[in-house]
Design a protein around this motif. Structure first.
Motif, short mmCIF file in Angstrom:
data_model
loop_
_atom_site.label_atom_id
_atom_site.label_comp_id
_atom_site.label_asym_id
_atom_site.label_seq_id
_atom_site.Cartn_x
_atom_site.Cartn_y
_atom_site.Cartn_z
N ALA A 188 1.45 1.18 -8.89
CA ALA A 188 2.09 1.98 -9.93
C ALA A 188 1.06 2.86 -10.64
N LYS A 189 -0.12 2.29 -10.83
CA LYS A 189 -1.18 3.03 -11.52
C LYS A 189 -1.65 4.21 -10.66
N LYS A 190 -1.77 3.94 -9.37
CA LYS A 190 -2.33 4.93 -8.45
C LYS A 190 -1.32 6.02 -8.11
N LYS A 191 -0.10 5.61 -7.80
CA LYS A 191 0.87 6.57 -7.29
C LYS A 191 2.06 6.79 -8.22
N GLY A 192 2.18 5.93 -9.25
CA GLY A 192 3.33 6.04 -10.14
C GLY A 192 4.55 5.38 -9.54
N GLU A 213 1.48 -4.59 -7.29
CA GLU A 213 2.44 -3.60 -7.76
C GLU A 213 1.85 -2.78 -8.90
N ALA A 214 1.12 -3.45 -9.77
CA ALA A 214 0.50 -2.74 -10.89
C ALA A 214 -0.49 -1.71 -10.37
N ARG A 216 10.64 -2.21 -8.00
CA ARG A 216 9.76 -3.23 -7.46
C ARG A 216 9.38 -2.89 -6.03
N LEU A 217 8.20 -3.31 -5.61
CA LEU A 217 7.87 -3.23 -4.18
C LEU A 217 8.51 -4.45 -3.54
N SER A 218 9.42 -4.22 -2.64
CA SER A 218 10.18 -5.36 -2.10
C SER A 218 9.30 -6.28 -1.28
N CYS A 219 8.12 -5.80 -0.86
CA CYS A 219 7.22 -6.69 -0.11
C CYS A 219 6.49 -7.65 -1.05
N LEU A 238 0.80 -1.22 0.00
CA LEU A 238 0.00 0.00 0.00
C LEU A 238 0.83 1.27 0.00
N CYS A 239 1.95 1.23 0.72
CA CYS A 239 2.64 2.50 0.98
C CYS A 239 3.71 2.84 -0.06
N GLY A 240 4.23 1.82 -0.72
CA GLY A 240 5.25 2.07 -1.75
C GLY A 240 6.58 2.56 -1.21
N ARG A 241 6.73 2.48 0.12
CA ARG A 241 7.99 2.97 0.70
C ARG A 241 9.15 2.00 0.50
#
Lengths: 686, 686
Positions: free
Chosen positions: A98-102, A94-95, A108-111, A62-65
């Motif tokens: 990426a769509k929501k926040k870019g 991840e898609a 990659r999201l490591s989670c 969710l957070c993309g951090r």
């Protein structure tokens, strides 16, 4: 979750063969490496190896951090062939993100990215929890982002009648299980909204935790906006910076005049106002808090954020500002023994300070004061300039109506305040004014012709530039500010107009109409006007008093430390940022030092507030440092008076200024030069 | 101060001979003894021996808390000749204190009386710090006074420019040096007035410290008034006791109707009100807080104290009252799964609860809740009745709209709530009413004539007394309250009017006009009126449901604990205090138990609040106990339904009631008695 087995964790015996077959992961730049079961999320691998990757949502995409890059190719150094297929392909989560926040291509999201073979994973700086804040000034120390407020996304167990428990207790349980945070307290005001948030977020909430100790806010679902404000409450100006607490980015800054000015220009007149008007302290408290609230609204508006997402505020200010902000009558600071109500740092609700354009559970942190004249602003300066970490002996000076002076290094730190008076701020100067557009801030005097040229704030042109008049048409030339007067005096001295004892040499009147009689003394005519700008003998005396006080304070601390030379000087504050170091030293404002090692720190107090906002450990650090600072009260030090009297003249006449002498063509040392011979000698050298 | 050397401190070698010559002091009743240098104040000697003597002023002869008696004469037991001259004569400080505050003849201030020879010193109970509060009820456990708020008189070092420090920091230094208390925090609101207090008191102040952790108040000079309030927030009534925190004395008590009643009589209707009226929770929060504030003002007025000297408040209440007091929407408590916002105890400012007739830094403590239906009031009951310390198996029942039931002993404690409904409070009963003057509370029915007699609240006379009419003229006979209806039903059963299945025996109508047809069923005519008072079949059914719920809850917990018999039963709450134990047991409200070991505890929840107010350790204790209480939700226990159905009839028909059978002439056990034969058999035994 898959079992993560770190190769370097020393797993024994039977599992060794299994481990040998498990894929390897190497993290850069840390170089940490391990073997993990296929299917292990990269974030889990990172955590078990102690690799610093951020996450607010706890691995839920969710957070993309937690973004990382796979470095593909063969890495002979690591003996690893990091092929693209060794990481699971990007998934729907991840898609969606990426769509929501870019998201940058390749990231990659490591989670979500799962280990399928040997890989090299690069953790970009912005994905680290403890991101480094790189400061612009070369000599300023960088610091880590480690805010007092952290957000944690939680999935909370629903209530179960078979084993009744409170919603709060299940939130705390989730914090413990999902984030390892225990023994939290909770604000009543959070509790009042907690049940609604939990149900609205379908048992998923984000909470803000202050210093790992108190639950201060809760939002339904995922929430990743946490901001903070650093506030410098100056006697003249209040400045606020709005920061993103996770990136450290400054989103907006704003400043405005301190509305207390209507109760008195300087600190003493405000304290007097309280003494004369019972309840006056409350009026001023209301005024300053209102201005701060307005600034919060302003920066929030500018950054387009909700003030409700401002969760932390840090304050610095001199002792009188500190007391008035806190709603404490500053009367005791107006006279000996200048007792502070308290010098310790304080953590409290922003609402206790009457602030409302901020989350109602936001915590305020007020830096510690040092002594009756050395406030939380100086603590901020120390935090910014770090004399307490320095091997070199540093002199840090924050010049305002008082000069706060800090001297020392990692072994020992001394501080005092010296009563410079308001001359450096342009007050009590014939044509003086605050630093504002139109004020003369740079001055040069031709030693041959005694003709001046100058620059005003708002223009880069010297006054002898043909375009000067047109470019300054809007501002005009309105007066002279502190840095201007310092330069003017130093230039007058270098040109022989000013004698070493501070008297304007009337003999020079014969050489130039710029030097004119002015009653029983002489003045220098800097600008033809309108308005005409003169530097009078009274002006010179005012600056002499101010600079002698500053120099004497520094010398007093040097005596206490038993040193004769300084390794480094930092000039803090607006005035300190604008004065030319060389001129300040010519005038004897500051002791001799290698000019290369004298620097301006700008608003170091404000920088200190910002550091304390972004790094919670810095708060503990500055509190510990302030406790061990040796506080010197100049008013009770006989040596201060001696130094003060001795510093009234131009000091390189009486004290050695080897660095300055090497850098500037100074009049020769020796007995106080008479105007005439001094001038001649000087002219011979030019 | 003279050096105090305790003989039992094991001073070695060279000082032994000195010690042998030093006078001896023996303290009674502790029996502690030691040798001290001549001139040692008795208080110092007591402290070094660990003898418990109170002091607020720290030995300055201001507070008078440290009074002692010298026991004169020869004490062969102690081998001491305690002659009057062995203590220094009364001094001016003692004379001043005696004149100002009064002092019993012979009493000495132990801080002023100096050792001059061997003495025996008696410490009266009121001079001990940890005074014992002796409770009236024999079975109630006494407790020590150990309040969360303590006062400390301080002499504070004046500010010194040579070593600058904040006033607060010097106050904290004095607290450490003079009282051994460290690491305190300080409320901002204290700090705002601290400087004034210090100067007004000439650097002598008294501070209040909360739980040894936070400085919450400061007064100039010596101040020895510290009060607290224990608040029981009932759905119907709010009760407040005002206490002296050092003596434990209750100075005033007051109660008033909970103004929330206008939003709904019972808890469920108040929760419904919130569901129907957005913001209704806030209305009710404002209402209850206003009533509490008014009660604070009332008790302070009655005791003639300044509300500003009320420094601590403790609250109990059921979960809905608890939530509304705290400003938490109680909606979740209105339906399964009955989730509390939080069950933990809470310590906060009284101002956070919107209370103002109390010191603005007063701390509020809210006892923990146990489960969605078992609130802080039950925690108070446990604290008062101590089942968790008992070796015997105790059943503690607090009867209201719900019955909160606690069962267990020191090894294990279970709790549940059982939905008795409002019948026990007189609601849903034909002639029912709240317990108030004029309500029938005692009933006897002559088994031979079936004629009733009764008592009403407000009179000690039975209704067959010739003076009854005149004495009850003012109140009249207005209805029947919960305890009255319980007795009426039990007496109806014992008289054969009520069958074991709960039906009113129509056959009895032939024997007495008191039993009358009432539609398809029969009713008992208790009072001729006005108003006429009947016990109808519907009333019996309502009480059957209520008592079956209560009994089923108790049985459920007994099943869980695996026990068949109880050692002790405590009935708490107003209803529990008024019902006759025997009648309750006849009716099958409570399981069988030795009637000698069934007692009423009165408002045990309120007593628990009082204990938590006067003893801070009790707070930690109850929090720990509540954490380990096993919470049973009756709504999800199939066994509860079974017990409930089985308990609808008169239970000693189906379950053995050996204790009750021994005490009361019950109809014989066996198949449900038909009215006629049952009556006959019974009459034979009477």
């Amino acid at each position: 979750m898959p079992t993560a087995t770190a190769a370097n964790a020393g797993a024994a015996g039977s599992s060794a063969s299994v481990m040998a077959e498990q894929p390897r992961v190497v993290f850069t730049p840390s170089g940490r490496r391990g073997r993990f079961a296929p299917g292990t999320p990269i974030l889990d691998a990172a955590r078990s190896l102690g690799v610093d990757i951020d996450s607010v949502c706890g691995g839920r995409g969710l957070c993309g951090r937690c973004q990382v890059d796979q470095s593909t190719g063969t890495f002979s150094k690591h003996d690893i062939d990091s092929r693209p297929e060794n990481l699971s392909p990007g998934n729907a989560i991840e898609a969606r993100y990426a769509k929501k926040k870019g998201m940058q291509v390749g990231r990659r999201l490591s989670c979500q990215a799962l280990l399928q073979g040997d890989v090299v994973i690069d953790v970009p700086p912005e994905s680290q929890v403890h991101k480094q804040v790189v400061r612009k000034r070369a000599e300023a120390r960088d610091f880590e982002i480690d805010p007092a407020i952290r957000l944690h996304y939680l999935e909370v167990r629903e209530p179960d009648m078979a084993s009744p428990s409170g919603d709060l207790e299940r939130v705390l349980e989730a914090l413990k299980e999902q984030w390892g945070i225990e023994d939290l307290e909770c604000d009543l005001r959070v509790l009042q909204g907690l049940q609604k948030a939990l149900r609205q977020g379908d048992w998923k909430i984000t909470v803000a935790v202050h210093r790992g100790q108190v639950l201060t806010t809760a939002w339904p679902g995922f929430h990743d906006r946490a901001y903070g404000v650093a506030v410098d409450v100056g006697s003249t100006t209040i400045a606020v910076h709005l920061c993103n607490l996770s990136s450290g980015e400054i989103l907006a800054s704003a400043g405005r005049m301190n509305p207390q000015i209507r109760f008195g220009e300087d600190l003493m007149s405000r304290v007097s106002y309280v003494m004369m008007h019972p309840g006056g302290d409350e009026e001023m408290t209301v005024a300053v808090r209102g201005a701060i609230d307005a600034l919060f609204a302003e920066v929030a508006g500018e950054a387009g954020i909700d003030p409700d997402d401002i969760l932390n505020a840090v304050f610095v200010g001199n002792p009188v500002m500190h007391h008035l902000l806190l709603g404490i009558d500053p009367t005791e600071l107006g006279g000996a023994p200048f007792a502070l109500a308290a010098n310790s740092a304080m953590t409290l609700w922003a609402t206790e300070l009457g602030l409302s354009k901020i989350n109602r559970n936001a915590r305020a942190y007020v830096l510690p004061c040092i002594a009756g004249h050395v406030g939380a602003d100086t603590a901020g300066v120390i935090l910014s300039e770090n004399p307490h970490l320095s091997s070199e002996i540093m002199l840090v000076v924050d010049v305002g109506t008082n000069a706060e002076i800090v001297l020392g290094n990692k072994d020992r730190l001394l501080a005092c305040s010296s009563p410079t008076g308001p001359a450096f701020e342009g007050a009590q100067i014939t044509s003086g004014q605050r630093a504002a557009p139109g004020a003369i801030e740079r001055v040069r005097i031709d030693p041959a012709t005694l003709e001046p040229r100058f620059k005003v704030i708002g223009s880069d042109l010297w006054s002898d530039d043909p375009n000067f008049a047109s470019e300054t048409q809007k501002t005009g030339v309105t007066g002279i500010c502190g840095s201007g007067i310092v330069e003017a005096l130093a230039e007058m001295y270098l040109a022989g107009i000013l004698k070493a004892d501070g008297s304007v040499d009337g003999a020079m009147a014969t050489r130039s109409p710029r030097v004119r009689e002015d009653g029983r003394t002489f003045a220098y005519h800097l600008h033809d006007g309108p308005p005409e700008i003169f530097i009078t003998q009274t002006d010179v005396r005012a600056i002499q008093l101010a600079k002698a006080a500053l120099y004497a304070g520094a010398r007093l601390l040097m005596d206490r430390l038993g040193i004769e030379t300084l390794d480094r000087i930092v000039l803090a504050g607006a005035f300190g940022s604008h004065i030319d170091v060389k001129h300040a030293m010519v005038l004897g404002m500051i002791p001799d030092c290698d000019l290369q090692k004298v620097s301006s720190a700008g608003n170091a107090a404000g920088s200190g507030a910002l550091i304390a906002l972004l790094n919670q450990k810095a708060r503990d650090d500055i509190e510990a440092v302030v406790r061990r600072v040796e506080k010197i009260e100049t008013a009770v030090e006989p040596r201060f008076q001696e130094h003060f009297v001795g510093a009234m003249g131009i000091p390189h006449k009486s004290a050695p200024f080897p660095h300055l002498s090497a850098a500037v063509a100074l009049p020769p040392r020796g007995g106080v030069a008479s105007g005439e011979s001094g001038r001649r000698r000087r002219r011979n050298r030019v």
